[in-house]
Write an enzyme that holds these catalytic residues in place. Structure first.
Site, mmCIF file in Angstrom:
data_model
loop_
_atom_site.group_PDB
_atom_site.id
_atom_site.type_symbol
_atom_site.label_atom_id
_atom_site.label_comp_id
_atom_site.label_asym_id
_atom_site.label_seq_id
_atom_site.Cartn_x
_atom_site.Cartn_y
_atom_site.Cartn_z
ATOM 1 C CD GLN A 132 -2.560 1.095 2.752
ATOM 2 O OE1 GLN A 132 -2.134 0.419 3.692
ATOM 3 N NE2 GLN A 132 -3.693 1.747 2.804
ATOM 4 N N GLY A 133 0.808 2.039 -1.066
ATOM 5 C CA GLY A 133 1.620 3.254 -1.179
ATOM 6 C C GLY A 133 0.809 4.501 -0.914
ATOM 7 C CE1 TYR A 134 -3.946 4.074 -0.616
ATOM 8 C CE2 TYR A 134 -5.074 4.760 1.373
ATOM 9 C CZ TYR A 134 -5.119 4.190 0.136
ATOM 10 O OH TYR A 134 -6.307 3.734 -0.352
ATOM 11 C CB SER A 135 2.386 6.913 4.725
ATOM 12 O OG SER A 135 1.282 6.364 5.375
ATOM 13 C CB SER A 167 3.379 -3.031 5.534
ATOM 14 O OG SER A 167 3.219 -2.147 6.600
ATOM 15 C CD GLU A 250 -5.147 0.263 6.270
ATOM 16 O OE1 GLU A 250 -5.313 1.240 5.522
ATOM 17 O OE2 GLU A 250 -4.036 -0.124 6.660
ATOM 18 C CG ASN A 372 -4.921 5.686 20.214
ATOM 19 O OD1 ASN A 372 -5.620 4.846 19.637
ATOM 20 N ND2 ASN A 372 -4.335 5.452 21.370
ATOM 21 C CD GLU A 373 -2.826 10.905 19.367
ATOM 22 O OE1 GLU A 373 -2.546 10.218 18.358
ATOM 23 O OE2 GLU A 373 -2.372 10.664 20.497
#
Ligand code: FAD
Length: 388
Positions: A132-135, A167, A250, A372-373
């Site tokens: 997965q190439g998002y970030s 990942s 996801e 979390n935030e």
């Protein structure tokens, strides 16, 4: 609904899964029992790919997909039953889950018939692995800030830029990428969702070593890397919609199989507490009981969240990702407290090693797929309708 018939079906189905696993998860695959998965991805990657093909032969890859796309159309109860039996038998962490549970449902929902014909069989047969190439270095929680560019160049599209925390890129054949196709666009506008082969001169993959000691994710550099024009999902410029549909999967069903391993980890903690004697400490006993109750609540919540929906995120289930990731992080801390000093040093003992992995890797659970935030912001805004 005939509940008796349903439970008989489930009993028969569980027996079928258990018998298949007992027959197949042995011999060369015996060493894979309870290995692999988050925190342990470097365990036997080639053999785990062979295992994916074995699973595929048994019809267990894509079993939740609709039958017209080569799946079994398994209802939710049976998907859960499969995961539970899989973990009970010690089934290894899956190498193909990104393709199977993230990209495939997205292609089934938004891909063209040609894309479905081209890509679904490779996933279902355990032949093609995806990442997965998002970030990006400047775009994580704020995904719309991405700066990686893409443009059409004759029959192909090209990509220039960098992704990070990707990942399993080093074990994958393909990557799905979100990139900016409209020069000068900002935010969610002007983005395009591309499917790209990784094995090409314009792509470089650099592993990143984590605090677990392993390198499960990577930085991926694109320097004019190319993919066919037919590999755009949705229209050029409408990539945000596709990217969010995938993110819905996801945060929903995709991690269900992973969470079923929590049952095994919980048992390891209990066994260790009894063996070491910390089970006699009332404070530890209480925390173990709380953890067990939490685990049952998570299972119930997963069923509630997924019942009767398409795997996307429902308003009442927005707390799910927050709940399971925090439960798991707390289990990692409990495991260390149960182990005491033995947890502080490297060990060849299988239980200590596994519980240390749980402790380290569960710190990441509250980060990926939405920190979390960010999850709390989502709950506040979408579930509680609080002002921004
Ligand atoms: C184990 C692991 C695997 C991953 N695998 C992949 C992968 O395969 N592919 C991929 O594309 N990405 C992957 N990621 C990346 C993951 O999606 C990002 O780490 C995540 O989205 C957070 O982005 P960031 O790391 O840039 O943190 P940032 O967004 O920089 O956040 C830093 C801190 O600021 C807080 N913060 C940010 N914005 C807000 C806000 N608006 N309100 C309140 N607090 C805020 C965050 O909660 C966090 O605590 C993975 C991450 C991990 C840990």
């Amino acid at each position: 609904m005939d509940a008796t018939k349903d439970s008989m079906n489930e009993t028969a189905f569980r027996a079928e899964v258990a018998a298949w696993l007992a027959r197949e998860l042995k011999g060369e695959f015996a060493c894979l029992r309870h290995r692999g998965g988050p925190g342990d991805e470097e365990a036997f990657p080639a053999l785990r790919k062979d295992w994916e093909r074995k699973l595929a032969e048994g019809g267990w890859v894509g079993a939740s997909w609709p039958q017209e796309h080569g799946g079994r159309g398994l209802p939710l109860e049976l998907q859960l039953a499969f995961h539970e039996e899989y973990v009970r038998a010690g089934g290894p962490g899956r190498m193909g889950h990104i393709g199977e549970t993230l990209l495939a449902p997205t292609l089934i929902e938004l891909g063209t018939p040609e894309q479905q014909r081209r890509f679904l069989p490779g996933i279902r047969e355990g032949r093609e692995f995806w990442c997965q190439g998002y970030s990006e270095p400047g775009a994580g929680s704020d995904l719309a800030a991405i700066t990686t560019r893409c443009w059409q160049d004759g029959d192909v599209w090209r990509v220039q830029g960098q992704k990070v925390w990707t990942s399993l890129a080093h074990e994958s054949d393909w990557i799905f990428v979100i990139a900016r196709s409209t020069p000068g666009s900002v935010g969610r506008e002007g983005l395009t969702f591309l499917l790209m082969p990784l094995d090409q001169p314009g792509i470089e993959i650099q592993p990143i070593r984590q605090m677990t000691g392993e390198a499960e994710f990577n930085a991926v550099f694109f320097d004019g890397a190319a993919t066919d024009a037919g590999c755009i999902v949705g229209k050029p410029g409408e990539g945000w919609r596709v990217a969010m549909a995938l993110l819905g999967f996801e945060r929903g069903a995709s991690t269900l199989g992973q969470q079923m391993h929590f049952v095994h980890e919980m048992q390891l903690v209990v066994d260790a507490a009894i063996a070491i004697g910390t089970a006699f400490d009332p404070a530890i006993r209480e925390r173990i009981a709380d953890a067990w109750i939490g685990l049952r609540a998570l299972r119930h919540n997963a069923l509630r969240m997924l019942a009767g929906n398409d795997g996307g995120v429902r308003p009442e289930s927005l707390m799910y990702k927050y709940a399971w990731s925090n439960w798991h992080r707390d289990l990692g801390q409990l495991a260390m407290d149960v182990l005491g000093a033995a947890g502080d040093v490297r060990s060849d003992d299988d239980t200590v090693r596994r519980l240390q992995q749980v402790f380290f890797f569960s710190r990441a659970d509250t980060i990926y797929a939405g920190t979390n935030e960010i999850q709390l912001n989502i709950i506040a805004e979408r579930a509680l309708a609080m002002p921004r």
